[in-house]
Write a protein that holds these residues in place. Structure first.
Motif, PDB file in Angstrom:
ATOM      1  N   ASP A 173       0.834  -1.208   0.000  1.00 60.14           N
ATOM      2  CA  ASP A 173       0.000   0.000   0.000  1.00 60.14           C
ATOM      3  C   ASP A 173       0.864   1.252   0.000  1.00 60.14           C
ATOM      4  OD1 ASP A 173      -1.907   1.943   0.301  1.00 60.14           O
ATOM      5  OD2 ASP A 173      -2.911   0.981   2.010  1.00 60.14           O
TER       6      ASP A 173
ATOM      7  N   LEU B 279       4.214  -1.803  -4.051  1.00 56.83           N
ATOM      8  CA  LEU B 279       3.707  -0.427  -4.210  1.00 56.83           C
ATOM      9  C   LEU B 279       4.362   0.305  -5.377  1.00 56.83           C
ATOM     10  CD1 LEU B 279       6.099   1.584  -3.051  1.00 56.83           C
ATOM     11  CD2 LEU B 279       5.139   0.972  -0.847  1.00 56.83           C
TER      12      LEU B 279
ATOM     13  N   GLU C  61       2.235   1.058  -8.419  1.00 59.99           N
ATOM     14  CA  GLU C  61       1.178   2.079  -8.332  1.00 59.99           C
ATOM     15  C   GLU C  61       1.370   3.122  -9.431  1.00 59.99           C
ATOM     16  OE1 GLU C  61      -2.022   4.168  -6.160  1.00 59.99           O
ATOM     17  OE2 GLU C  61      -1.138   2.204  -5.762  1.00 59.99           O
TER      18      GLU C  61
END
Length: 208
Positions: A134, A157, A160
Motif C-alpha cells: 500500500d 507499491l 502504483e
C-alpha cells in the motif's frame, strides 16, 4: 515517541556526549547484521555484527561495548516486523539519537513501522526488496524531517500509477528516491501534479 522514552533517550545522550563527537560517529563502521537469517530484530542481540573495515579504522561494537556510530545494517534477512528496533538500537549504540542510516532492504516487511520515527536524525532509509503493498504506508514517514534518501523499489507499491510522484508529494524533504536524485525540476513537476490531483481540486472539476 512516548514522553518517557524521549526523556530517557535525552538523558543517555547527554551522558554519552562526553565520550564521543558527531565527527567520530561519522567515521565509525556500521553495525552489520546482514545475511544472518534473522527472523526478529531481537535475534541480533545474541550475535556479533560482521566486521566492517573503514579507512580510519574504527571497528564495530562488541558484546562488551556499544557502537559510537550512526549506521545499522539489517538487510537480507527474514524480518517480518521491526517493532523491537528502538530497543535494539538503544542496547547497541552509545548515542541512539544520532542514528542516521538504517538498511532494512531485502526482508519481508509488509508495512512501514512508525518505530522509525523515533530516530529523529535518520537521513537514509533503505526499504527496497520488501513486501510493502500500500503506497499509503509512505505517509507514515511524513514526520521524518531529516530523511533525505529513501528506497522503496522492489516492493509491490512500486507498481502504483504515478508511484514516484506520489512518494515525492508525500515526502517533499527527500533528495533521493530509489538511488535516483530528486532534481529541482522534478520538485516543481511534483508540486504542480499534487495541486492538480488534490481532492479539493478534483471536487471543483467534478462540480463544474
Amino acid at each position: 515517541m512516548a514522553e518517557s522514552d524521549a526523556e530517557n533517550l535525552r538523558k543517555r545522550t547527554q551522558e554519552n556526549l562526553k565520550n564521543v563527537t558527531q565527527r567520530d560517529a561519522h567515521i565509525v563502521a556500521p553495525l552489520d547484521y546482514s545475511f544472518f537469517g534473522l527472523s526478529t530484530v531481537e535475534d541480533a542481540e545474541t550475535l556479533e555484527p560482521r566486521a566492517v573495515e573503514v579507512s580510519k579504522g574504527v571497528s564495530h561494537a562488541t558484546s562488551s561495548s556499544k557502537s559510537k556510530g550512526r549506521c545499522l545494517r539489517m538487510n537480507n534477512n527474514s524480518l517480518v516486523d521491526i517493532k523491537g528496533l528502538y530497543n535494539l538500537v538503544t542496547n547497541l549504540f552509545l548515542i541512539p539519537d544520532w542514528i542516521g542510516w538504517i538498511d532494512l532492504s531485502y526482508n519481508q516487511l509488509p508495512i512501514i513501522d512508525p518505530v522509525l520515527l523515533k530516530f529523529e536524525k535518520l537521513e537514509i532509509l533503505y526499504l527496497h526488496g520488501n513486501a510493502i503493498k500500500d503506497i499509503k504506508e509512505v505517509n507514515k514517514l511524513e514526520d521524518a524531517r531529516s530523511l533525505r534518501k529513501l528506497t522503496l523499489h522492489g516492493n509491490e507499491l512500486e507498481n502504483e500509477k504515478d508511484y514516484r510522484k506520489k512518494v515525492l508529494a508525500m515526502l517533499p524533504q527527500l533528495r533521493s528516491l530509489d538511488f535516483s536524485p530528486v532534481t529541482k525540476g522534478e520538485n516543481i513537476t511534483v508540486l504542480c501534479w499534487k495541486k492538480i490531483n488534490s481532492p479539493k481540486k478534483k471536487k471543483v472539476i467534478a462540480e463544474d
